[in-house]
Each structure stands twice: as structure tokens, then as C-alpha cells.
Design a protein around this motif. Structure first.
Motif, PDB file in Angstrom:
ATOM      1  N   ASP A 109       0.845  -1.192   0.000  1.00  0.00           N
ATOM      2  CA  ASP A 109       0.000   0.000   0.000  1.00  0.00           C
ATOM      3  C   ASP A 109       0.885   1.249   0.000  1.00  0.00           C
ATOM      4  N   PRO A 110       1.363   1.674  -1.179  1.00  0.00           N
ATOM      5  CA  PRO A 110       2.258   2.839  -1.218  1.00  0.00           C
ATOM      6  C   PRO A 110       1.595   4.122  -0.733  1.00  0.00           C
ATOM      7  N   SER A 111       0.255   4.182  -0.750  1.00  0.00           N
ATOM      8  CA  SER A 111      -0.405   5.398  -0.266  1.00  0.00           C
ATOM      9  C   SER A 111      -0.141   5.637   1.216  1.00  0.00           C
ATOM     10  N   ALA A 112       0.218   4.577   1.940  1.00  0.00           N
ATOM     11  CA  ALA A 112       0.538   4.733   3.362  1.00  0.00           C
ATOM     12  C   ALA A 112       1.759   5.612   3.577  1.00  0.00           C
ATOM     13  N   VAL A 113       2.604   5.716   2.560  1.00  0.00           N
ATOM     14  CA  VAL A 113       3.789   6.583   2.657  1.00  0.00           C
ATOM     15  C   VAL A 113       3.688   7.716   1.628  1.00  0.00           C
ATOM     16  N   ASN A 114       2.458   8.031   1.249  1.00  0.00           N
ATOM     17  CA  ASN A 114       2.194   9.147   0.337  1.00  0.00           C
ATOM     18  C   ASN A 114       2.936   9.009  -0.980  1.00  0.00           C
ATOM     19  N   ALA A 118       6.326   2.336  -3.968  1.00  0.00           N
ATOM     20  CA  ALA A 118       7.428   2.317  -3.001  1.00  0.00           C
ATOM     21  C   ALA A 118       7.832   0.872  -2.735  1.00  0.00           C
ATOM     22  N   GLY A 119       9.044   0.707  -2.258  1.00  0.00           N
ATOM     23  CA  GLY A 119       9.525  -0.630  -1.943  1.00  0.00           C
ATOM     24  C   GLY A 119      11.022  -0.643  -1.726  1.00  0.00           C
ATOM     25  N   THR A 120      11.620  -1.796  -1.960  1.00  0.00           N
ATOM     26  CA  THR A 120      13.060  -1.942  -1.741  1.00  0.00           C
ATOM     27  C   THR A 120      13.707  -2.680  -2.890  1.00  0.00           C
ATOM     28  N   ARG A 121      14.994  -2.414  -3.078  1.00  0.00           N
ATOM     29  CA  ARG A 121      15.811  -3.145  -4.034  1.00  0.00           C
ATOM     30  C   ARG A 121      17.161  -3.439  -3.394  1.00  0.00           C
ATOM     31  N   TYR A 122      17.784  -4.520  -3.846  1.00  0.00           N
ATOM     32  CA  TYR A 122      19.127  -4.877  -3.398  1.00  0.00           C
ATOM     33  C   TYR A 122      20.141  -4.485  -4.461  1.00  0.00           C
ATOM     34  N   LYS A 453      18.228  -0.807  -0.712  1.00  0.00           N
ATOM     35  CA  LYS A 453      17.787   0.537  -1.066  1.00  0.00           C
ATOM     36  C   LYS A 453      16.275   0.681  -0.904  1.00  0.00           C
ATOM     37  N   THR A 454      15.863   1.742  -0.259  1.00  0.00           N
ATOM     38  CA  THR A 454      14.448   2.094  -0.203  1.00  0.00           C
ATOM     39  C   THR A 454      14.120   2.973  -1.410  1.00  0.00           C
ATOM     40  N   ILE A 455      13.041   2.620  -2.111  1.00  0.00           N
ATOM     41  CA  ILE A 455      12.623   3.353  -3.300  1.00  0.00           C
ATOM     42  C   ILE A 455      11.253   3.980  -3.039  1.00  0.00           C
ATOM     43  N   TRP A 456      11.139   5.274  -3.313  1.00  0.00           N
ATOM     44  CA  TRP A 456       9.873   6.002  -3.128  1.00  0.00           C
ATOM     45  C   TRP A 456       9.600   6.831  -4.376  1.00  0.00           C
ATOM     46  N   LYS A 457       8.398   6.731  -4.907  1.00  0.00           N
ATOM     47  CA  LYS A 457       8.015   7.496  -6.090  1.00  0.00           C
ATOM     48  C   LYS A 457       6.755   8.294  -5.794  1.00  0.00           C
ATOM     49  N   GLY A 458       6.825   9.592  -6.098  1.00  0.00           N
ATOM     50  CA  GLY A 458       5.683  10.465  -5.839  1.00  0.00           C
ATOM     51  C   GLY A 458       4.619  10.354  -6.930  1.00  0.00           C
TER      52      GLY A 458
END
Length: 458
Positions: A109-114, A118-122, A453-458
Motif C-alpha cells: 500500500d504505497p499510499s501509506a507513505v504518500n 514504493a519498496g526496496t531493491r538490493y 535501497k528504499t525506493i519512493w516514487k511520488g
């Protein structure tokens, strides 16, 4: 210690090697750094192809390699052959599963972090220094190297000084399989040269399997440089036998668990903690089977126990036994240095161990088993946990309540029920307390030297 192959069966020096010069060490670090920038850009499929090709070289050269291992550190030839094949299996395991283990993970649920996503990569981190021991000269290295290279990292190996030919074989293995030049290199350097390499800014992390003092030293250097480490520092593993156990099977497995690789294994069972109700029967069975082991030339297919890898190791083991006997322990079988060439010690069972004896606290690295009589499971647990080590453990019981109780309460990185500790590519491996930090093998092992790595996209 000289960089040399000294045959532990004969005590004779087979070959000596000059350490790499400072210029050669610099060249190899630079090559590893350059190879990293090339390797990280390749696909998992490409790396897997190269890894499988390198594994095939092990299978193709198994007899040559097994003989080399036996001559360098004294492992009976059948076990040496099995080590080569296990190493190839581990390499193929990571070729098959690396991409799965390092797959990106999306936040449900990426909306939880606005975010819209969102997610992670190695991501690989770079050059990793491996400081490795002699007791499993191939497997110990390759269970690090396979995941590290499959993740896109490169490796530098500082191997034990008494297995230089094994180290030089590994120096070319991955390039022969197709990996870029410099992806994995051996450094023929003394222990005193490790600090300089670890402090080099191109080296991003380190892993060490070895003694507790060596781990503390490397860990302190890495800490001062803020570099990640994985440390596996030995163990004094308990082998607990309860009244409901199958005694015949437990005693048979106990002999292998203690004497595998001439007793020179971090995960070998070392302390046999036996309930009083079955103590006499277990010790009788165990002692009979230990006394029946064939000690001799490790190149002979019928040999069960060969020489210890070094004279100093044999002498240290003999000193532990002598200290225990002087303070009242009984050598039910063995307890002697045989009058023969080579660094042999007779497979031994010690009874009557007390906390005053060194062997109660220290790791016995050789074919010496300590047995302890206990009145109940609480006393068994107290002895099992009453050491600074916490690598692995084994519990023999057919009582479900006892099984779960020990799984919950043993201070160890692993608990094996009705079996002996073995390292599998599919399962994480590592310890707690003074047995180290971090994990090798399975998904945990490949992730140790990756940047999450934490990935976040607006």
C-alpha cells in the motif's frame, strides 16, 4: 607463519611461496575494483552462466582437488572429495536462486507513505575481503564467493597460510568460468597484511571465518572504518541425548559429528550432554564406536581419521586433554599422541569434566569428545548454554515437549533435532555470542553484502 604446503601426514614441507609484493597487492585491489564496475552491469542470467561453468570445473577436477586438499590439510580423501562436490552444488544453488533472493519488493500500500509506488531493491556494494581458514579450504571460501559474485560484488581472498595451493586454485577459478578478470583474486599475504587491505577505501566490507581473537581484530578494524562484516568464530557445540532418544542411532551419528574432518570443524559436536538414565549405555556405545575408527594415511580410502592440519593444533589439543586428566577427568578411550610421523592425535572420549578444566570453556579442535552426565533437561540446558560460544547444537529426543523446549531455549544459531549439524546452501548459517555475527548461505547469505535501497516514487 610461512606461506607453505606442509604435509601433515609426513610433516614435510612440500612447497613454499613468496608473499605478494605491495605493488602486486595494489594491482589486485585495483583489478577487483575495476571488475566490480563491470560485473554490477551484467545480468543475473549472465552471472549464473559463468557460475555454473566454474562449478563444472570443480566437478571435472574433483580428483585433483581432493588430493590437493588432503595433502595440504590432512582431510581423509573421501571427505575431501565430498567437499569439492558440495562446493559445486553451492555454486549452482546461487546460480539458480540469486535473482529470486534479490528481487525487488513492492510496498503493498504505497499510499501509506504518500507515494504512487514504493519498496526496496538490493544492490551490490563492491569489493569484499574474505579472510578464510584452512579446515574447509574450498567450501569455506566458495560459500562466500558464490553469493557475493552472483550479487554483483567482487572478492579478494586472504586464505590461511598453510593452504596456499588451494588459494591459488581459487585465484583463477572464476575467471576460467567466464567472470571478468579481477572479479575474484587471491592475496598471498601474511595476517599482518590484512589491516592495510581492509582499510583501503575500495574495499567495502569483509568476512572472516576463524578464531575469536582474529574475528575481534578484524571486526575492530572494520568498525573503525564503518565497514560491514560477517564473522564466524567457532563453537563448542552441545550434543544433547535424552531418555527417549534412539541410543544406537545417536551414538553412531555422534561419532561422525565429533570426528568429521579429523574433528577440525567449527560445527562439530564437541560436548556430549547425556541424561543420567541413558548415560552409561550411550557412553558405552559411543566409546566402542570411537575406538573402532581407523586412523592413518588420509589418502587411503579406508581411513576415518587422519592427522591434524598443523603441529601447533595437535599440541594445543594434547594440552587440553592433559590439563583435564591432571584435574581428574578420565580418557575412556584415546588421550594419547601416537608414536608415528605426522600430526596425529588418537580419537578420544573424556569423562568426568568439571568447570575447573580448560576444556570445559575452550573449543577442542580435533578428535576429542567430552561427555557430561546430567540429571534433567534443565541441567543439560545449563551446561549447553554455559559457554561463550553459540554456533550450533543438536538434541536427541522423541518427546515433542522436550524438542520444542530446547529449540526455544538453546543459545545457538541453529538447533538440529535427531541429527548432526551440517551446513546446507538452503539454510542460513551463523552463530550468536562469541561465535560471531551475521549469516552465510541461503537468502540471508547473499543479502549480507548488498545495499538494501528504499525506493519512493511520488
Amino acid at each position: 607463519m610461512a606461506i607453505a604446503t606442509i604435509n601433515p601426514f609426513t610433516g614435510e614441507t612440500e612447497q613454499t611461496f613468496e608473499p605478494h609484493s605491495d605493488a602486486e597487492v595494489e594491482r589486485r585491489i585495483a583489478a577487483a575494483d575495476a571488475a566490480f564496475h563491470a560485473l554490477r552491469a551484467t545480468t543475473f542470467a549472465q552471472r549464473a552462466e559463468w557460475m555454473r561453468a566454474a562449478a563444472q570445473l570443480l566437478d571435472d577436477e574433483v580428483e585433483e582437488l581432493a588430493r590437493l586438499i588432503t595433502i595440504e590439510m590432512g582431510r581423509p580423501i573421501a571427505g575431501a572429495r565430498a567437499e569439492v562436490r558440495k562446493s559445486a552444488k553451492g555454486m549452482r544453488f546461487y546460480a539458480d536462486h540469486a535473482e529470486e533472493f534479490l528481487a525487488p519488493e513492492a510496498l503493498a500500500d504505497p499510499s501509506a507513505v504518500n507515494a504512487s509506488a514504493a519498496g526496496t531493491r538490493y544492490a551490490p556494494i563492491g569489493v569484499v575481503l574474505a579472510v578464510m581458514p584452512w579446515n574447509y579450504p574450498l567450501w569455506q571460501v566458495l560459500r562466500f564467493a558464490a553469493p557475493a559474485l552472483m550479487a554483483g560484488n567482487t572478492g579478494l581472498l586472504k586464505h590461511a597460510s598453510n593452504v596456499p595451493q588451494s588459494a591459488l586454485y581459487l585465484d583463477t577459478l572464476f575467471e576460467r568460468g567466464g567472470f571478468p578478470t579481477g572479479a575474484f583474486h587471491t592475496l598471498l599475504i601474511p595476517a599482518s597484511g590484512v589491516e592495510r587491505v581492509l582499510r583501503d577505501p575500495r574495499v567495502k566490507a569483509a568476512t572472516l571465518t576463524g578464531s575469536e581473537p582474529a574475528g575481534r581484530s578484524l571486526g575492530s578494524i572494520a568498525g573503525s572504518e564503518v565497514k560491514h562484516v560477517v564473522l564466524e568464530l567457532g563453537g563448542s557445540d552441545p550434543f544433547i541425548v535424552l531418555p527417549s532418544a534412539d541410543l544406537e542411532k545417536a551414538a553412531t551419528v555422534a561419532v561422525t559429528a565429533r570426528n568429521q574432518n579429523n574433528g577440525q570443524s567449527c560445527i562439530a559436536a564437541k560436548r556430549f550432554i547425556v541424561h543420567t538414565d541413558v548415560y552409561d549405555d550411550f557412553v558405552r556405545l559411543f566409546t566402542e564406536k570411537v575406538a573402532a575408527l581407523t586412523v592413518g594415511d588420509p589418502l587411503d580410502e579406508t581411513t576415518d581419521v587422519g592427522p591434524l592440519a598443523t603441529r601447533s593444533g595437535r599440541d594445543e589439543l594434547a594440552g587440553l586433554v592433559a590439563d583435564a586428566v591432571a584435574q581428574g577427568a578420565t580418557a575412556v578411550t584415546g588421550g594419547t599422541v601416537p608414536d608415528r610421523a605426522g600430526w596425529f592425535y588418537t580419537p578420544t572420549v573424556l569423562d568426568g569434566i568439571t568447570p575447573a578444566m580448560r576444556i570445559y570453556r575452550e573449543e577442542a579442535f580435533g578428535p576429542v569428545a567430552s561427555v557430561y552426565r546430567v540429571a534433567d533437561r534443565e541441567e543439560a540446558l545449563a551446561i549447553a548454554n554455559g559457554t561463550t560460544f553459540g554456533l550450533s547444537s543438536a538434541v536427541w529426543t522423541n518427546d515433542a515437549d522436550d524438542e520444542e523446549w530446547f529449540i526455544q531455549n538453546l543459545d545457538a544459531g541453529a538447533v538440529f533435532v535427531n541429527g548432526m549439524t551440517i551446513s546446507y546452501p538452503e539454510l542460513p548459517f551463523g552463530g550468536v555470542k562469541d561465535s560471531g555475527v551475521g549469516r552465510e548461505l541461503a537468502a540471508a547469505g547473499i543479502r549480507e553484502f548488498c545495499n538494501l535501497k528504499t525506493i519512493w516514487k511520488g
